[in-house]
Design an enzyme around this catalytic site. Structure first.
Site, PDB file in Angstrom:
ATOM      1  CG  ASN A   7      -1.814   1.149   1.349  1.00  0.00           C
ATOM      2  OD1 ASN A   7      -1.406   2.278   1.102  1.00  0.00           O
ATOM      3  ND2 ASN A   7      -3.046   0.925   1.731  1.00  0.00           N
ATOM      4  CG  ASP A   9      -3.152   4.687   0.611  1.00  0.00           C
ATOM      5  OD1 ASP A   9      -3.249   4.608  -0.629  1.00  0.00           O
ATOM      6  OD2 ASP A   9      -3.961   4.159   1.396  1.00  0.00           O
ATOM      7  CG  HIS A  10       0.908   6.467   4.611  1.00  0.00           C
ATOM      8  ND1 HIS A  10       0.002   7.466   4.901  1.00  0.00           N
ATOM      9  CD2 HIS A  10       0.378   5.331   5.115  1.00  0.00           C
ATOM     10  CE1 HIS A  10      -1.014   6.958   5.575  1.00  0.00           C
ATOM     11  NE2 HIS A  10      -0.814   5.659   5.716  1.00  0.00           N
ATOM     12  NE  ARG A  18       8.336  21.144   2.175  1.00  0.00           N
ATOM     13  CZ  ARG A  18       9.647  21.312   2.122  1.00  0.00           C
ATOM     14  NH1 ARG A  18      10.253  21.361   0.974  1.00  0.00           N
ATOM     15  NH2 ARG A  18      10.334  21.444   3.210  1.00  0.00           N
ATOM     16  CG  HIS A  43      -8.276   4.118   0.999  1.00  0.00           C
ATOM     17  ND1 HIS A  43      -8.423   3.938   2.360  1.00  0.00           N
ATOM     18  CD2 HIS A  43      -9.514   4.438   0.541  1.00  0.00           C
ATOM     19  CE1 HIS A  43      -9.683   4.147   2.695  1.00  0.00           C
ATOM     20  NE2 HIS A  43     -10.368   4.475   1.603  1.00  0.00           N
ATOM     21  NE  ARG A  45      -9.491   8.658   4.155  1.00  0.00           N
ATOM     22  CZ  ARG A  45      -9.877   7.918   5.200  1.00  0.00           C
ATOM     23  NH1 ARG A  45      -9.244   6.805   5.496  1.00  0.00           N
ATOM     24  NH2 ARG A  45     -10.870   8.318   5.971  1.00  0.00           N
ATOM     25  NE  ARG A  49      -7.612  11.371   5.645  1.00  0.00           N
ATOM     26  CZ  ARG A  49      -8.049  10.755   6.746  1.00  0.00           C
ATOM     27  NH1 ARG A  49      -7.293   9.876   7.360  1.00  0.00           N
ATOM     28  NH2 ARG A  49      -9.235  11.014   7.238  1.00  0.00           N
ATOM     29  CG  HIS A  50      -3.729   8.884   1.413  1.00  0.00           C
ATOM     30  ND1 HIS A  50      -4.579   8.182   0.614  1.00  0.00           N
ATOM     31  CD2 HIS A  50      -3.923   8.431   2.679  1.00  0.00           C
ATOM     32  CE1 HIS A  50      -5.252   7.333   1.360  1.00  0.00           C
ATOM     33  NE2 HIS A  50      -4.906   7.458   2.615  1.00  0.00           N
ATOM     34  CD  GLU A  70      -7.217  -0.250   1.039  1.00  0.00           C
ATOM     35  OE1 GLU A  70      -7.376   0.791   1.699  1.00  0.00           O
ATOM     36  OE2 GLU A  70      -6.397  -1.113   1.353  1.00  0.00           O
ATOM     37  CB  THR A 100      -5.693   4.493   9.516  1.00  0.00           C
ATOM     38  OG1 THR A 100      -5.628   3.456   8.550  1.00  0.00           O
ATOM     39  CG2 THR A 100      -5.641   3.877  10.900  1.00  0.00           C
ATOM     40  CB  THR A 101      -9.605   1.651   7.357  1.00  0.00           C
ATOM     41  OG1 THR A 101      -9.078   2.313   6.210  1.00  0.00           O
ATOM     42  CG2 THR A 101     -10.985   1.122   7.063  1.00  0.00           C
ATOM     43  CD  GLU A 151      -7.120  -6.212   3.069  1.00  0.00           C
ATOM     44  OE1 GLU A 151      -7.148  -6.175   1.822  1.00  0.00           O
ATOM     45  OE2 GLU A 151      -6.467  -5.407   3.761  1.00  0.00           O
ATOM     46  CG  HIS A 192      -5.638  -1.593   9.495  1.00  0.00           C
ATOM     47  ND1 HIS A 192      -5.231  -1.020  10.670  1.00  0.00           N
ATOM     48  CD2 HIS A 192      -6.092  -0.592   8.727  1.00  0.00           C
ATOM     49  CE1 HIS A 192      -5.462   0.274  10.614  1.00  0.00           C
ATOM     50  NE2 HIS A 192      -5.973   0.566   9.444  1.00  0.00           N
ATOM     51  N   GLY A 193      -2.234  -2.528  10.072  1.00  0.00           N
ATOM     52  CA  GLY A 193      -1.354  -2.480  11.245  1.00  0.00           C
ATOM     53  C   GLY A 193      -0.266  -3.531  11.250  1.00  0.00           C
ATOM     54  N   GLY A 214       0.971  -1.371   4.412  1.00  0.00           N
ATOM     55  CA  GLY A 214       1.323  -0.034   3.945  1.00  0.00           C
ATOM     56  C   GLY A 214       2.230   0.733   4.881  1.00  0.00           C
ATOM     57  CG  HIS A 215       1.980   3.725   8.790  1.00  0.00           C
ATOM     58  ND1 HIS A 215       2.841   3.563   9.859  1.00  0.00           N
ATOM     59  CD2 HIS A 215       1.804   5.061   8.636  1.00  0.00           C
ATOM     60  CE1 HIS A 215       3.138   4.747  10.346  1.00  0.00           C
ATOM     61  NE2 HIS A 215       2.536   5.673   9.626  1.00  0.00           N
TER      62      HIS A 215
HETATM   63  N1  PXP Z   1      -5.942  -2.990   4.054  1.00  0.00           N
HETATM   64  C1  PXP Z   1      -6.940  -2.080   4.113  1.00  0.00           C
HETATM   65  C2  PXP Z   1      -8.287  -2.489   3.630  1.00  0.00           C
HETATM   66  C3  PXP Z   1      -6.704  -0.764   4.582  1.00  0.00           C
HETATM   67  O1  PXP Z   1      -7.713   0.131   4.625  1.00  0.00           O
HETATM   68  C4  PXP Z   1      -5.398  -0.412   4.966  1.00  0.00           C
HETATM   69  C5  PXP Z   1      -5.100   1.003   5.417  1.00  0.00           C
HETATM   70  O2  PXP Z   1      -5.385   1.896   4.403  1.00  0.00           O
HETATM   71  C6  PXP Z   1      -4.395  -1.382   4.873  1.00  0.00           C
HETATM   72  C7  PXP Z   1      -4.689  -2.666   4.435  1.00  0.00           C
HETATM   73  C8  PXP Z   1      -2.967  -1.080   5.206  1.00  0.00           C
HETATM   74  O3  PXP Z   1      -2.844  -0.803   6.572  1.00  0.00           O
HETATM   75  P1  PXP Z   1      -1.465  -0.314   7.127  1.00  0.00           P
HETATM   76  O4  PXP Z   1      -1.145   0.967   6.461  1.00  0.00           O
HETATM   77  O5  PXP Z   1      -1.716  -0.182   8.593  1.00  0.00           O
HETATM   78  O6  PXP Z   1      -0.456  -1.383   6.817  1.00  0.00           O
END
Ligand code: PXP
Length: 238
Positions: A7, A9-10, A18, A43, A45, A49-50, A70, A100-101, A151, A192-193, A214-215
């Protein structure tokens, strides 16, 4: 073979800080694939935001890059996603104020709406997934909605592990939900996480076929580079 979805997004969060063009999520998507990502998750959104529409459009236009988009169930977002034509979609709940979600979809409350959305994507041969909590009743509803995949939201498990709390109950919930989904012919993903340790714990559940992370990957890349981090995750999930 288990798959790794990265992921990005970040990368867009950093770019947007910036208001200019660097770092570019389009470049990051192609680079992550080169480093070994099986797919790229973004994602789009409602508050943008990203990832922005143009990022999604450009990233989804790259041939041979599998993109998991997403999206919430908002009709404007669905309409955009149908135009953008990703390879995969994952429906997620969205709340403007969340960082976050925060949890899985409320399938019970939204089943008719979600069923229609799934049908729309299926007509375009786009793989569908539902981001849900590890709940047996949600898996049964997911089957009725004819989604290809689910998921499982692993945020709660990840928090317990990171805070050195007992996590076996949550792990068993995820395991039972994964087993049922797999028996019902629904492909199981997790996300997630997740970091190295939490992902390693989840690899004990053989029904999980795809991890979307992702993060942690983007954060850790600051120190060690994207390529090393992706390779390390690939080793963990193989
Ligand atoms: N899967 C889904 C469906 C999510 O919404 C997210 C966060 O956007 C992730 C995975 C990734 O989560 P993380 O950034 O905490 O790894």
């Amino acid at each position: 073979m288990k798959r790794l979805g990265v992921n990005i997004d970040h990368i867009a969060t950093l770019r947007n800080a910036r208001g200019e063009n660097h770092p570019d999520p389009f470049f990051a998507a192609k680079f992550a694939k080169k480093c070994g990502a099986d797919s790229i998750t973004i994602h789009l959104r409602e508050d943008r935001r990203h990832i922005k529409d143009l990022d999604a459009k450009k990233i989804c236009s790259v041939k041979k890059l599998l993109v998991n988009l997403e999206i919430s169930t908002n009709y404007k977002i669905i309409r955009n996603a149908l135009r953008i034509k990703p390879n995969y979609v994952c429906l997620v709940p969205e709340n403007r104020k969340e960082i976050t979600t925060e949890g899985g979809l409320n399938l019970k409350k939204n089943k008719d709406k979600i069923k229609k959305i799934i049908e729309k994507f299926k007509r375009q041969k786009i793989r569908t997934s539902l981001f849900i909590n590890p709940s047996i009743s949600d898996i049964k509803i997911a089957k009725k909605l004819k989604t290809d995949c689910i998921e499982i939201h692993t945020g709660h498990l990840a928090n317990l592990i990171k805070n050195k709390k007992r996590y076996n109950n949550e792990f068993q919930r995820i395991k039972k939900a994964s087993l049922l989904a797999s028996n019902l012919n629904i492909e199981v993903h997790a996300g997630h996480g997740l970091d190295y340790k939490t992902t390693k714990v989840l690899t004990k559940i053989k029904e999980i076929k795809e991890y979307n992370i992702g993060h942690f990957i983007i954060g850790e890349s600051i120190y060690f580079g994207l390529s090393k981090i992706i390779k390390r995750f690939r080793k963990i999930i193989k």
